[in-house]
Scaffold this active site. Sequence first.
Site, short mmCIF file in Angstrom:
data_model
loop_
_atom_site.label_atom_id
_atom_site.label_comp_id
_atom_site.label_asym_id
_atom_site.label_seq_id
_atom_site.Cartn_x
_atom_site.Cartn_y
_atom_site.Cartn_z
N LYS A 141 -16.18 -7.76 6.07
CA LYS A 141 -15.44 -8.56 7.05
C LYS A 141 -15.26 -7.82 8.37
O LYS A 141 -15.27 -6.60 8.40
CB LYS A 141 -14.03 -8.88 6.50
CG LYS A 141 -14.02 -9.62 5.21
CD LYS A 141 -12.62 -9.64 4.61
CE LYS A 141 -12.26 -8.34 3.95
NZ LYS A 141 -10.98 -8.30 3.27
N HIS A 198 0.84 -1.20 0.00
CA HIS A 198 0.00 0.00 0.00
C HIS A 198 0.88 1.26 0.00
O HIS A 198 0.64 2.21 -0.74
CB HIS A 198 -0.89 0.06 1.25
CG HIS A 198 -1.90 -1.02 1.37
ND1 HIS A 198 -2.10 -1.74 2.53
CD2 HIS A 198 -2.81 -1.50 0.49
CE1 HIS A 198 -3.08 -2.60 2.35
NE2 HIS A 198 -3.53 -2.49 1.12
N SER A 250 -3.08 -7.63 2.89
CA SER A 250 -3.27 -7.55 4.34
C SER A 250 -3.70 -8.91 4.87
O SER A 250 -3.28 -9.32 5.96
CB SER A 250 -4.34 -6.51 4.67
OG SER A 250 -3.91 -5.23 4.28
N ARG A 296 -2.29 -6.07 -8.55
CA ARG A 296 -1.30 -7.11 -8.32
C ARG A 296 -1.42 -8.13 -9.47
O ARG A 296 -1.12 -7.80 -10.59
CB ARG A 296 -1.51 -7.75 -6.94
CG ARG A 296 -1.12 -6.81 -5.81
CD ARG A 296 -1.69 -7.21 -4.49
NE ARG A 296 -3.14 -7.00 -4.48
CZ ARG A 296 -3.90 -7.07 -3.41
NH1 ARG A 296 -3.37 -7.39 -2.25
NH2 ARG A 296 -5.19 -6.84 -3.48
P1 ADP Z 1 -5.82 -5.92 0.70
O1 ADP Z 1 -6.60 -6.33 1.92
O2 ADP Z 1 -5.96 -6.91 -0.43
O3 ADP Z 1 -4.41 -5.57 0.98
P2 ADP Z 1 -7.08 -3.24 0.46
O4 ADP Z 1 -8.54 -3.10 0.29
O5 ADP Z 1 -6.55 -2.75 1.73
O6 ADP Z 1 -6.65 -4.72 0.12
O7 ADP Z 1 -6.29 -2.56 -0.77
C1 ADP Z 1 -6.53 -1.28 -1.22
C2 ADP Z 1 -5.92 -1.12 -2.59
O8 ADP Z 1 -4.52 -1.41 -2.54
C3 ADP Z 1 -6.47 -2.01 -3.69
O9 ADP Z 1 -6.49 -1.24 -4.89
C4 ADP Z 1 -5.45 -3.12 -3.80
O10 ADP Z 1 -5.44 -3.67 -5.10
C5 ADP Z 1 -4.18 -2.35 -3.53
N1 ADP Z 1 -3.11 -3.19 -3.01
C6 ADP Z 1 -3.15 -4.00 -1.95
N2 ADP Z 1 -1.97 -4.61 -1.75
C7 ADP Z 1 -1.15 -4.17 -2.74
C8 ADP Z 1 0.21 -4.45 -3.11
N3 ADP Z 1 0.94 -5.33 -2.43
N4 ADP Z 1 0.73 -3.80 -4.18
C9 ADP Z 1 -0.03 -2.94 -4.89
N5 ADP Z 1 -1.31 -2.65 -4.61
C10 ADP Z 1 -1.87 -3.25 -3.55
#
Ligand code: ADP
Length: 165
Positions: free
Chosen positions: A43, A19, A130, A92
């Site tokens: 969730k 992120h 996450s 991703r």
């Molecule tokens: P997650 O729980 O899958 O980490 P989030 O809802 O917190 O997802 O993610 C928010 C945004 O960040 C989404 O657009 C997701 O695709 C992106 N994202 C999550 N992890 C990564 C990563 N490792 N690299 C790039 N983008 C990411």
Amino acid sequence: MSQKTAIYPGSFDPVTKGHLNIIERAAKSFDRLVVCVMRNGSKTPMFTAQERVSMLREVTAHIPNVVVDDSDRMLAEYAKTIGGSVVIKGLRAVSDFDHEFQMALMNHKLNPNLDTMFLMAEHQFMYLSSSAVKELGRYGADLRDFLPEIIIPAFEKRMKEQLGG
Ligand code: ADP
């Protein structure tokens, strides 16, 4: 000249290095980047929205044009209230694409002034999410490659509480 504001929405439960990488890169292209913790997920989160906001503020403190907020409104509506015209998403694997494409189309329909822009994940964060971090955390794995160092103590503490120990 009008300011260009982008929104980076997510659950950030908790914020990962993946992120943070997207935030650092996106912040370079806009006057203001609003990172928004969306509270409408189905969730049960590990951290409260307020805790997630605080962690995001800590790890983005070095980027002057990043603002952290939270919302339980629809993204298309939220964007109008803060004057945002672009949604940033991290992509991703190909598996993210279908769902993100659908959401981007829907958001654009609900708010024609809103466009979605995708940034490809850096290769070292390609498999980072996450939920994967939470899974690893249960086994006491070393999380320094995945989580910003500053949030690791809070993560480990909460994990311990949740595992009942
Ligand atoms: P997650 O729980 O899958 O980490 P989030 O809802 O917190 O997802 O993610 C928010 C945004 O960040 C989404 O657009 C997701 O695709 C992106 N994202 C999550 N992890 C990564 C990563 N490792 N690299 C790039 N983008 C990411």
